[in-house]
Scaffold this motif. Structure first.
Motif, short mmCIF file in Angstrom:
data_model
loop_
_atom_site.label_atom_id
_atom_site.label_comp_id
_atom_site.label_asym_id
_atom_site.label_seq_id
_atom_site.Cartn_x
_atom_site.Cartn_y
_atom_site.Cartn_z
N LEU A 1 8.93 -90.00 -118.68
CA LEU A 1 10.10 -90.70 -118.15
C LEU A 1 10.77 -91.50 -119.26
O LEU A 1 10.14 -91.90 -120.24
N CYS A 2 12.05 -91.74 -119.09
CA CYS A 2 12.74 -92.61 -120.03
C CYS A 2 12.32 -94.06 -119.76
O CYS A 2 11.70 -94.37 -118.73
N LYS A 3 12.65 -94.94 -120.67
CA LYS A 3 12.20 -96.32 -120.57
C LYS A 3 12.72 -97.00 -119.30
O LYS A 3 11.99 -97.71 -118.60
N THR B 1 -8.28 -94.24 -110.06
CA THR B 1 -8.35 -95.61 -110.57
C THR B 1 -7.16 -96.45 -110.15
O THR B 1 -7.20 -97.67 -110.25
N GLY B 2 -6.07 -95.82 -109.72
CA GLY B 2 -4.88 -96.57 -109.33
C GLY B 2 -4.04 -97.00 -110.51
O GLY B 2 -3.04 -97.69 -110.34
N ARG B 3 -4.41 -96.59 -111.71
CA ARG B 3 -3.68 -96.98 -112.92
C ARG B 3 -2.35 -96.24 -112.98
O ARG B 3 -2.26 -95.05 -112.69
N ILE B 4 -1.30 -96.94 -113.37
CA ILE B 4 0.02 -96.34 -113.53
C ILE B 4 0.06 -95.66 -114.89
O ILE B 4 -0.23 -96.27 -115.92
N TYR B 5 0.42 -94.37 -114.90
CA TYR B 5 0.47 -93.63 -116.15
C TYR B 5 1.61 -94.14 -117.02
O TYR B 5 2.65 -94.56 -116.53
N GLY B 6 1.43 -94.07 -118.33
CA GLY B 6 2.44 -94.54 -119.28
C GLY B 6 3.53 -93.51 -119.52
O GLY B 6 3.47 -92.37 -119.07
N ARG B 7 4.52 -93.93 -120.28
CA ARG B 7 5.67 -93.08 -120.58
C ARG B 7 5.29 -91.85 -121.38
O ARG B 7 5.89 -90.79 -121.24
N HIS B 8 4.30 -91.98 -122.25
CA HIS B 8 3.94 -90.85 -123.09
C HIS B 8 3.30 -89.73 -122.27
O HIS B 8 3.29 -88.58 -122.68
#
Length: 139
Positions: A91-93, A80-87
């Protein structure tokens, strides 16, 4: 006592007596106390202190750059090309914001696709588990 406080000439004397007695009461500790020789002379780290958790990019010290498409494709969905979230990525913020910015920069420069991951990068090792997020999330 009420008579002394009503007379203005005795009020200053009473205040100075109170100040002198309070300052001497703090210095009543003897100066000839022997030091404790049983105390250890070295600094020992706390054995119960938890190790500081760092994200994978901060721990490894890898610089994130828009030209490093192989690294950036690890944080993007293959279909889908979606960027995965931090959770999910862990990764740190700060690093998550940098990665998102560099992915967008690489897509604008034409180095990365917007919807599909390049087929050469599909067999790269996975940095995180997509089914078990590192941090809890409401979704």
């Amino acid at each position: 006592m009420s008579l002394i406080l009503r007379r203005p000439q005795l009020r200053g004397v009473l205040v100075s007596i109170i100040r002198n007695t309070s300052s001497t009461s703090n210095n009543d500790t003897p100066n000839n106390v022997a030091p404790n020789n049983d105390a250890p002379n070295f600094d020992m780290p706390n054995p119960f202190e938890k190790e500081r958790v760092q994200c994978i990019l901060c721990k490894s010290g890898v610089p994130v750059d828009y030209k490093n498409v192989r690294l950036l494709s690890q944080f993007q969905s293959a279909y889908t090309g979606r960027i995965y979230g931090r959770h999910i990525t862990g990764l740190c913020k700060k690093q998550q914001e940098i990665v998102e910015g560099e992915i967008i920069k690489a897509q604008v420069a034409g180095l990365m696709g917007g919807y599909l991951k390049h087929t050469d990068f599909l067999d790269d090792p996975v940095l995180y588990d997509l089914d078990n997020p590192i941090r809890p999330h409401r979704f």
